[in-house]
Design a protein around this motif. Structure first.
Motif, PDB file in Angstrom:
ATOM      1  N   THR A   1       0.831  -1.208   0.000  1.00 47.04           N
ATOM      2  CA  THR A   1       0.000   0.000   0.000  1.00 47.04           C
ATOM      3  C   THR A   1       0.862   1.253   0.000  1.00 47.04           C
ATOM      4  O   THR A   1       0.652   2.173  -0.793  1.00 47.04           O
ATOM      5  N   ALA A   2       1.835   1.301   0.885  1.00 50.38           N
ATOM      6  CA  ALA A   2       2.703   2.478   0.968  1.00 50.38           C
ATOM      7  C   ALA A   2       3.506   2.657  -0.314  1.00 50.38           C
ATOM      8  O   ALA A   2       3.705   3.786  -0.781  1.00 50.38           O
ATOM      9  N   ARG A   3       3.910   1.560  -0.907  1.00 50.51           N
ATOM     10  CA  ARG A   3       4.786   1.631  -2.081  1.00 50.51           C
ATOM     11  C   ARG A   3       4.046   2.020  -3.348  1.00 50.51           C
ATOM     12  O   ARG A   3       4.600   2.747  -4.186  1.00 50.51           O
ATOM     13  N   VAL A   4       2.806   1.556  -3.526  1.00 49.43           N
ATOM     14  CA  VAL A   4       2.135   1.769  -4.815  1.00 49.43           C
ATOM     15  C   VAL A   4       1.045   2.835  -4.782  1.00 49.43           C
ATOM     16  O   VAL A   4       0.609   3.289  -5.837  1.00 49.43           O
ATOM     17  N   ILE A   5       0.594   3.235  -3.598  1.00 50.32           N
ATOM     18  CA  ILE A   5      -0.446   4.264  -3.518  1.00 50.32           C
ATOM     19  C   ILE A   5       0.121   5.577  -2.995  1.00 50.32           C
ATOM     20  O   ILE A   5      -0.200   6.650  -3.512  1.00 50.32           O
TER      21      ILE A   5
ATOM     22  N   ASN B   1       3.384   6.564  -2.884  1.00 48.12           N
ATOM     23  CA  ASN B   1       4.799   6.592  -3.246  1.00 48.12           C
ATOM     24  C   ASN B   1       5.401   7.986  -3.324  1.00 48.12           C
ATOM     25  O   ASN B   1       6.611   8.151  -3.264  1.00 48.12           O
ATOM     26  N   ASP B   2       4.588   9.025  -3.452  1.00 43.48           N
ATOM     27  CA  ASP B   2       5.085  10.402  -3.451  1.00 43.48           C
ATOM     28  C   ASP B   2       4.830  11.115  -2.136  1.00 43.48           C
ATOM     29  O   ASP B   2       5.127  12.304  -2.005  1.00 43.48           O
TER      30      ASP B   2
ATOM     31  N   THR C   1       5.126  11.762   2.083  1.00 50.38           N
ATOM     32  CA  THR C   1       6.133  11.621   3.118  1.00 50.38           C
ATOM     33  C   THR C   1       5.862  10.334   3.900  1.00 50.38           C
ATOM     34  O   THR C   1       4.750   9.782   3.855  1.00 50.38           O
ATOM     35  N   SER C   2       6.847   9.870   4.616  1.00 48.07           N
ATOM     36  CA  SER C   2       6.654   8.646   5.401  1.00 48.07           C
ATOM     37  C   SER C   2       5.579   8.857   6.459  1.00 48.07           C
ATOM     38  O   SER C   2       4.811   7.928   6.764  1.00 48.07           O
ATOM     39  N   GLU C   3       5.475  10.067   6.986  1.00 44.25           N
ATOM     40  CA  GLU C   3       4.450  10.359   7.992  1.00 44.25           C
ATOM     41  C   GLU C   3       3.059  10.328   7.363  1.00 44.25           C
ATOM     42  O   GLU C   3       2.114   9.780   7.955  1.00 44.25           O
ATOM     43  N   GLN C   4       2.912  10.915   6.177  1.00 42.90           N
ATOM     44  CA  GLN C   4       1.621  10.890   5.495  1.00 42.90           C
ATOM     45  C   GLN C   4       1.203   9.464   5.170  1.00 42.90           C
ATOM     46  O   GLN C   4       0.050   9.080   5.377  1.00 42.90           O
ATOM     47  N   ALA C   5       2.146   8.685   4.646  1.00 44.91           N
ATOM     48  CA  ALA C   5       1.822   7.309   4.277  1.00 44.91           C
ATOM     49  C   ALA C   5       1.422   6.494   5.500  1.00 44.91           C
ATOM     50  O   ALA C   5       0.452   5.727   5.457  1.00 44.91           O
ATOM     51  N   ALA C   6       2.155   6.652   6.593  1.00 47.26           N
ATOM     52  CA  ALA C   6       1.840   5.896   7.816  1.00 47.26           C
ATOM     53  C   ALA C   6       0.449   6.270   8.329  1.00 47.26           C
ATOM     54  O   ALA C   6      -0.311   5.399   8.773  1.00 47.26           O
ATOM     55  N   TRP C   7       0.118   7.546   8.283  1.00 48.27           N
ATOM     56  CA  TRP C   7      -1.204   7.997   8.737  1.00 48.27           C
ATOM     57  C   TRP C   7      -2.303   7.355   7.906  1.00 48.27           C
ATOM     58  O   TRP C   7      -3.280   6.826   8.444  1.00 48.27           O
ATOM     59  N   ALA C   8      -2.148   7.387   6.589  1.00 42.82           N
ATOM     60  CA  ALA C   8      -3.181   6.842   5.713  1.00 42.82           C
ATOM     61  C   ALA C   8      -3.292   5.326   5.837  1.00 42.82           C
ATOM     62  O   ALA C   8      -4.397   4.777   5.924  1.00 42.82           O
ATOM     63  N   VAL C   9      -2.159   4.641   5.852  1.00 45.96           N
ATOM     64  CA  VAL C   9      -2.175   3.182   5.945  1.00 45.96           C
ATOM     65  C   VAL C   9      -2.868   2.735   7.227  1.00 45.96           C
ATOM     66  O   VAL C   9      -3.618   1.748   7.236  1.00 45.96           O
ATOM     67  N   SER C  10      -2.666   3.464   8.310  1.00 48.84           N
ATOM     68  CA  SER C  10      -3.253   3.080   9.599  1.00 48.84           C
ATOM     69  C   SER C  10      -4.770   3.175   9.602  1.00 48.84           C
ATOM     70  O   SER C  10      -5.428   2.548  10.444  1.00 48.84           O
ATOM     71  N   LYS C  11      -5.345   3.944   8.682  1.00 48.34           N
ATOM     72  CA  LYS C  11      -6.788   4.152   8.647  1.00 48.34           C
ATOM     73  C   LYS C  11      -7.515   3.233   7.673  1.00 48.34           C
ATOM     74  O   LYS C  11      -8.748   3.183   7.672  1.00 48.34           O
ATOM     75  N   ARG C  12      -6.800   2.521   6.858  1.00 48.21           N
ATOM     76  CA  ARG C  12      -7.422   1.703   5.828  1.00 48.21           C
ATOM     77  C   ARG C  12      -7.952   0.381   6.399  1.00 48.21           C
ATOM     78  O   ARG C  12      -7.430  -0.136   7.381  1.00 48.21           O
ATOM     79  N   HIS C  13      -8.997  -0.142   5.741  1.00 49.28           N
ATOM     80  CA  HIS C  13      -9.612  -1.406   6.157  1.00 49.28           C
ATOM     81  C   HIS C  13      -9.813  -2.289   4.927  1.00 49.28           C
ATOM     82  O   HIS C  13      -9.818  -1.792   3.787  1.00 49.28           O
ATOM     83  N   PRO C  14      -9.997  -3.599   5.103  1.00 54.45           N
ATOM     84  CA  PRO C  14     -10.262  -4.477   3.957  1.00 54.45           C
ATOM     85  C   PRO C  14     -11.457  -4.000   3.148  1.00 54.45           C
ATOM     86  O   PRO C  14     -12.390  -3.396   3.678  1.00 54.45           O
ATOM     87  N   GLN C  15     -11.404  -4.294   1.855  1.00 48.86           N
ATOM     88  CA  GLN C  15     -12.413  -3.826   0.911  1.00 48.86           C
ATOM     89  C   GLN C  15     -13.342  -4.956   0.475  1.00 48.86           C
ATOM     90  O   GLN C  15     -12.878  -5.941  -0.102  1.00 48.86           O
ATOM     91  N   PRO C  16     -14.649  -4.844   0.729  1.00 51.46           N
ATOM     92  CA  PRO C  16     -15.575  -5.849   0.190  1.00 51.46           C
ATOM     93  C   PRO C  16     -15.446  -5.948  -1.325  1.00 51.46           C
ATOM     94  O   PRO C  16     -15.302  -4.932  -2.020  1.00 51.46           O
TER      95      PRO C  16
ATOM     96  N   HIS D   1      -1.069   8.121  -6.543  1.00 53.60           N
ATOM     97  CA  HIS D   1      -2.497   7.809  -6.477  1.00 53.60           C
ATOM     98  C   HIS D   1      -3.171   8.408  -5.242  1.00 53.60           C
ATOM     99  O   HIS D   1      -4.322   8.092  -4.961  1.00 53.60           O
ATOM    100  N   ALA D   2      -2.471   9.279  -4.541  1.00 52.18           N
ATOM    101  CA  ALA D   2      -3.056   9.922  -3.351  1.00 52.18           C
ATOM    102  C   ALA D   2      -2.824  11.427  -3.422  1.00 52.18           C
ATOM    103  O   ALA D   2      -2.180  12.012  -2.541  1.00 52.18           O
ATOM    104  N   PRO D   3      -3.353  12.104  -4.438  1.00 50.16           N
ATOM    105  CA  PRO D   3      -3.064  13.536  -4.583  1.00 50.16           C
ATOM    106  C   PRO D   3      -3.614  14.386  -3.458  1.00 50.16           C
ATOM    107  O   PRO D   3      -3.141  15.500  -3.240  1.00 50.16           O
ATOM    108  N   PHE D   4      -4.601  13.873  -2.717  1.00 49.10           N
ATOM    109  CA  PHE D   4      -5.121  14.627  -1.572  1.00 49.10           C
ATOM    110  C   PHE D   4      -4.049  14.802  -0.505  1.00 49.10           C
ATOM    111  O   PHE D   4      -4.118  15.719   0.314  1.00 49.10           O
ATOM    112  N   LEU D   5      -3.009  13.933  -0.526  1.00 48.80           N
ATOM    113  CA  LEU D   5      -1.878  14.059   0.382  1.00 48.80           C
ATOM    114  C   LEU D   5      -0.629  14.597  -0.315  1.00 48.80           C
ATOM    115  O   LEU D   5       0.011  15.515   0.183  1.00 48.80           O
ATOM    116  N   SER D   6      -0.293  14.030  -1.463  1.00 48.18           N
ATOM    117  CA  SER D   6       0.990  14.355  -2.108  1.00 48.18           C
ATOM    118  C   SER D   6       0.942  15.614  -2.955  1.00 48.18           C
ATOM    119  O   SER D   6       1.989  16.197  -3.266  1.00 48.18           O
ATOM    120  N   ALA D   7      -0.259  16.048  -3.364  1.00 50.24           N
ATOM    121  CA  ALA D   7      -0.390  17.256  -4.193  1.00 50.24           C
ATOM    122  C   ALA D   7      -1.635  18.018  -3.748  1.00 50.24           C
ATOM    123  O   ALA D   7      -2.477  18.389  -4.566  1.00 50.24           O
TER     124      ALA D   7
END
Length: 240
Positions: free
Chosen positions: A143-147, A149-150, A152-167, A222-228
């Motif tokens: 998730t951190a590598r492909v979504i 990827n642009d 910061t490590s702090e932004q990625a960690a925050w987002a990854v911690s909030k994600r859940h499995p997808q039906p 793929h996360a412009p709300f964070l990276s851009a």
């Protein structure tokens, strides 16, 4: 001033829009970021999480206020806003697809990922499916590598911690829409040129097949709300 209704993507929730909500509101607009059924703080059981349930949630939000909205969908949210706009078109002022899927009638999200331009999609390549009803999972590392990827490590960690499995059901369900009627709603697209989750070639194909009044190209993942964030907010403001 405009009204925005923001729809998240797979594995996500309304939380993904937090970085852009403040700037849009500061510009004087009304912003509603929603949790789809089974996402974020919504506890709908997996068996009841369907594309139709997603669309109903969006239409319910749209009809709760009198003014039509700029309906924004991110990633999987593009399929959701497409189906919702077909259900309640009079509530939609315009559609904005943020590195999002734009299906035609009879197409599902999974169908779009299988197009030749979808080759290299690192999400589909790394998904694991578990359970009954089935849910899709993506490891934190992938998730951190492909979504993110642009990010910061702090932004990625925050987002990854909030994600859940997808039906899985919303992935495989084709939209039921009238393409000509839907085309009468103005649409815009935010293309992300450094996207490893949805290849830019696939985004470009969907734009060709569904002409947009405005296309914004961001040098982002793929996360412009964070990276851009600033660039995405600027695009959304221009649409309004």
């Amino acid at each position: 001033m405009a009204r925005y209704v923001l729809v998240h993507g797979a594995f996500g929730g309304a939380w993904c829009w937090e970085p852009v909500t403040g700037p849009l509101e500061a510009a004087g607009h009304t912003v509603e970021a929603i949790d789809l059924p089974g996402h974020g703080e919504d506890d709908t059981p997996v068996a009841e999480v369907t594309l139709e349930a997603y669309a109903e949630r969006v239409c319910s939000t749209l009809t709760a206020r009198p003014e039509p909205a700029v309906l924004v969908g991110y990633s999987m949210g593009g399929v959701v806003i497409t189906q919702a706009a077909a259900r309640c078109p009079e509530r939609v002022a315009s559609l904005v697809f943020v590195c999002a899927f734009m299906p035609s009638n009879g197409q599902s999200l999974l169908d779009l990922t299988k197009l030749p331009e979808g080759a290299g999609d690192q999400i589909q390549a790394n998904l694991t499916i578990e359970g009954d009803p089935p849910v899709a999972k993506l490891s934190d590392e992938v998730t951190a590598r492909v979504i993110y990827n642009d990010c910061t490590s702090e932004q990625a960690a925050w987002a990854v911690s909030k994600r859940h499995p997808q039906p899985v059901a919303p992935y495989t369900t084709p939209v039921e829409i009238d393409d000509r009627k839907l085309a009468s709603i103005p649409r815009s697209y935010v293309l992300t040129k450094r996207d490893q989750a949805m290849p830019p070639a696939l985004q470009q194909r969907m734009i060709r097949e569904h002409p947009c009044e405005r296309v914004f190209e961001l040098d982002a993942d793929h996360a412009p709300f964070l990276s851009a964030t600033d660039e995405l907010v600027s695009a959304l403001l221009e649409v309004a």
